[in-house]
Scaffold this motif. Structure first.
Motif, short mmCIF file in Angstrom:
data_model
loop_
_atom_site.label_atom_id
_atom_site.label_comp_id
_atom_site.label_asym_id
_atom_site.label_seq_id
_atom_site.Cartn_x
_atom_site.Cartn_y
_atom_site.Cartn_z
N THR A 20 0.84 -1.21 0.00
CA THR A 20 0.00 0.00 0.00
C THR A 20 0.86 1.25 0.00
O THR A 20 0.54 2.25 -0.66
CB THR A 20 -0.95 0.05 1.22
OG1 THR A 20 -0.21 0.10 2.43
CG2 THR A 20 -1.90 -1.14 1.24
N GLY A 66 0.85 3.73 -2.99
CA GLY A 66 0.46 5.10 -2.70
C GLY A 66 1.50 6.11 -3.13
O GLY A 66 1.17 7.19 -3.63
N SER A 73 -3.24 17.48 -5.57
CA SER A 73 -3.20 16.04 -5.32
C SER A 73 -3.72 15.72 -3.92
O SER A 73 -4.47 14.76 -3.72
CB SER A 73 -1.77 15.50 -5.47
OG SER A 73 -1.36 15.55 -6.82
N PHE A 103 -6.97 13.27 -3.18
CA PHE A 103 -6.98 12.06 -2.37
C PHE A 103 -7.77 12.26 -1.08
O PHE A 103 -8.38 11.31 -0.57
CB PHE A 103 -5.54 11.62 -2.07
CG PHE A 103 -4.84 11.09 -3.28
CD1 PHE A 103 -5.23 9.89 -3.86
CD2 PHE A 103 -3.80 11.79 -3.87
CE1 PHE A 103 -4.60 9.39 -4.98
CE2 PHE A 103 -3.15 11.30 -5.00
CZ PHE A 103 -3.55 10.10 -5.56
N LEU A 147 -11.30 11.63 -2.06
CA LEU A 147 -11.55 10.20 -2.23
C LEU A 147 -11.72 9.50 -0.88
O LEU A 147 -12.56 8.60 -0.73
CB LEU A 147 -10.41 9.56 -3.02
CG LEU A 147 -10.32 9.94 -4.50
CD1 LEU A 147 -9.06 9.36 -5.13
CD2 LEU A 147 -11.55 9.42 -5.26
N ILE A 148 -10.94 9.92 0.11
CA ILE A 148 -11.08 9.35 1.46
C ILE A 148 -12.44 9.71 2.04
O ILE A 148 -13.11 8.87 2.67
CB ILE A 148 -9.94 9.83 2.37
CG1 ILE A 148 -8.61 9.24 1.91
CG2 ILE A 148 -10.21 9.45 3.82
CD1 ILE A 148 -7.40 9.80 2.61
N ALA A 165 -9.22 0.42 1.25
CA ALA A 165 -9.26 1.53 0.29
C ALA A 165 -8.77 2.82 0.95
O ALA A 165 -7.96 3.56 0.38
CB ALA A 165 -10.69 1.71 -0.23
N ALA A 166 -9.25 3.08 2.18
CA ALA A 166 -8.81 4.28 2.89
C ALA A 166 -7.32 4.20 3.23
O ALA A 166 -6.60 5.19 3.16
CB ALA A 166 -9.63 4.45 4.17
N LEU A 213 -5.34 5.12 0.19
CA LEU A 213 -5.48 6.53 -0.17
C LEU A 213 -4.77 7.47 0.79
O LEU A 213 -4.35 8.57 0.39
CB LEU A 213 -6.97 6.89 -0.26
CG LEU A 213 -7.74 6.26 -1.43
CD1 LEU A 213 -9.24 6.47 -1.27
CD2 LEU A 213 -7.25 6.84 -2.76
N THR A 214 -4.63 7.05 2.07
CA THR A 214 -3.94 7.94 3.00
C THR A 214 -2.45 8.08 2.66
O THR A 214 -1.82 9.06 3.04
CB THR A 214 -4.06 7.43 4.46
OG1 THR A 214 -3.64 6.06 4.54
CG2 THR A 214 -5.49 7.58 4.96
N LEU A 255 -2.15 10.84 0.08
CA LEU A 255 -2.55 12.06 0.78
C LEU A 255 -1.42 12.58 1.66
O LEU A 255 -1.04 13.75 1.59
CB LEU A 255 -3.80 11.80 1.63
CG LEU A 255 -4.20 12.95 2.57
CD1 LEU A 255 -4.61 14.19 1.78
CD2 LEU A 255 -5.32 12.51 3.51
#
Length: 268
Positions: free
Chosen positions: A150, A154, A172, A176, A179-180, A200-201, A204-205, A208
């Motif tokens: 991840t 990421g 960006s 993100f 999206l979170i 998924a979170a 995405l973090t 971010l």
């Protein structure tokens, strides 16, 4: 006395923290440190990409052994491991892109497949991807493999949007972050699958945090605020340390697990 057909239950301690607001705050902070600390070692201390990768991989190996051998979740040990795996995940992507010339698009695709494969194999062996039952060595190894991918994914996705697609660090981070928020809404409002939403979170973090780290650390001509990698890394490491000390004292994120005594439990 239980009969032969009855199951005796046994309480274990999960090897990873309960998912609370503190978990996500520290995760994002650790992600940002992964981005800025890798740059600090590489450029400021002149370790170079190869030297930085070797040093951090060795440190990660040491703390990973300590983490897997631990009997239960230990906040400082767990989060040091997360910070180190964040840095190593960043460096894996940087080595592919900078040293081997692999494009960010290809790197993003490769790590997407690697992460998906990890989940498939994990589920094939354990019949669950839940992080609420990480109490065996094999489950913990699957967990950390997924975490590494991840971070690498990421990093590639964040660099692809910020640099490859030229959205810039601020845009960006907003992308993100949005999206979170969308994943959070799916989970709470639409009752989405908890495991899918968590991972998924978690993915995405990473971009971010990386985008926020670059936004703070990079110079204004490069699209940042110019705080530098030293100040940014120090600030976020101090925040992580403060939260970890708090959690160590309060044990608010300790999560027990109840399991059948007859289950094949590979205790740490």
């Amino acid at each position: 006395m239980p009969t032969a057909t009855e199951t005796t239950m046994r309480q274990l301690w999960n090897k990873v923290p309960e998912v609370t607001i503190f978990f996500w705050i520290i995760k994002i902070l650790a992600t940002t440190v992964g981005e800025t600390a890798a740059d600090f070692l590489n450029f400021n201390l002149h370790f170079g990409l190869t030297g930085t990768s070797a040093v951090m991989a060795l440190l990660l190996a040491v703390f990973m052994v300590l983490q897997v051998r631990a009997k239960a979740y230990i906040p400082w040990l767990y989060w040091i491991t997360v910070v180190l795996i964040s840095i190593v995940g960043t460096l894996v992507t940087d080595n592919l892109v900078d040293n081997l010339g692999v494009s960010l698009g290809t790197t993003t695709a490769v790590f997407s497949v690697a992460l998906l494969t990890t989940f498939i194999v994990w589920y094939a062996f354990e019949k669950t991807l839940s992080i609420h039952s990480i109490f065996t060595v094999r489950r913990e190894l699957f967990y950390w493999a997924a975490i590494l991918f991840t971070f690498a994914l990421g990093t590639a996705a964040g660099d692809l949007t910020a640099e490859g697609l030229k959205l810039g660090y601020a845009h960006s981070a907003l992308l993100f972050g949005a999206l979170i928020v969308a994943v959070t809404a799916v989970f709470y409002l639409l009752k989405g699958n908890a495991i899918t939403c968590f991972w998924a979170a978690y993915i995405l973090t990473r971009p971010l945090g990386a985008s926020c780290g670059d936004l703070l650390a990079q110079s204004p001509p490069d699209g940042g605020l110019g705080l530098g990698t030293v100040a940014t890394s120090g600030l976020f490491l101090a925040a992580i340390a403060g939260l970890v000390i708090y959690l160590s004292a309060t044990r608010r994120d300790l999560e027990p697990v109840t399991t059948a005594q007859g289950e094949n439990v590979l205790t740490q």
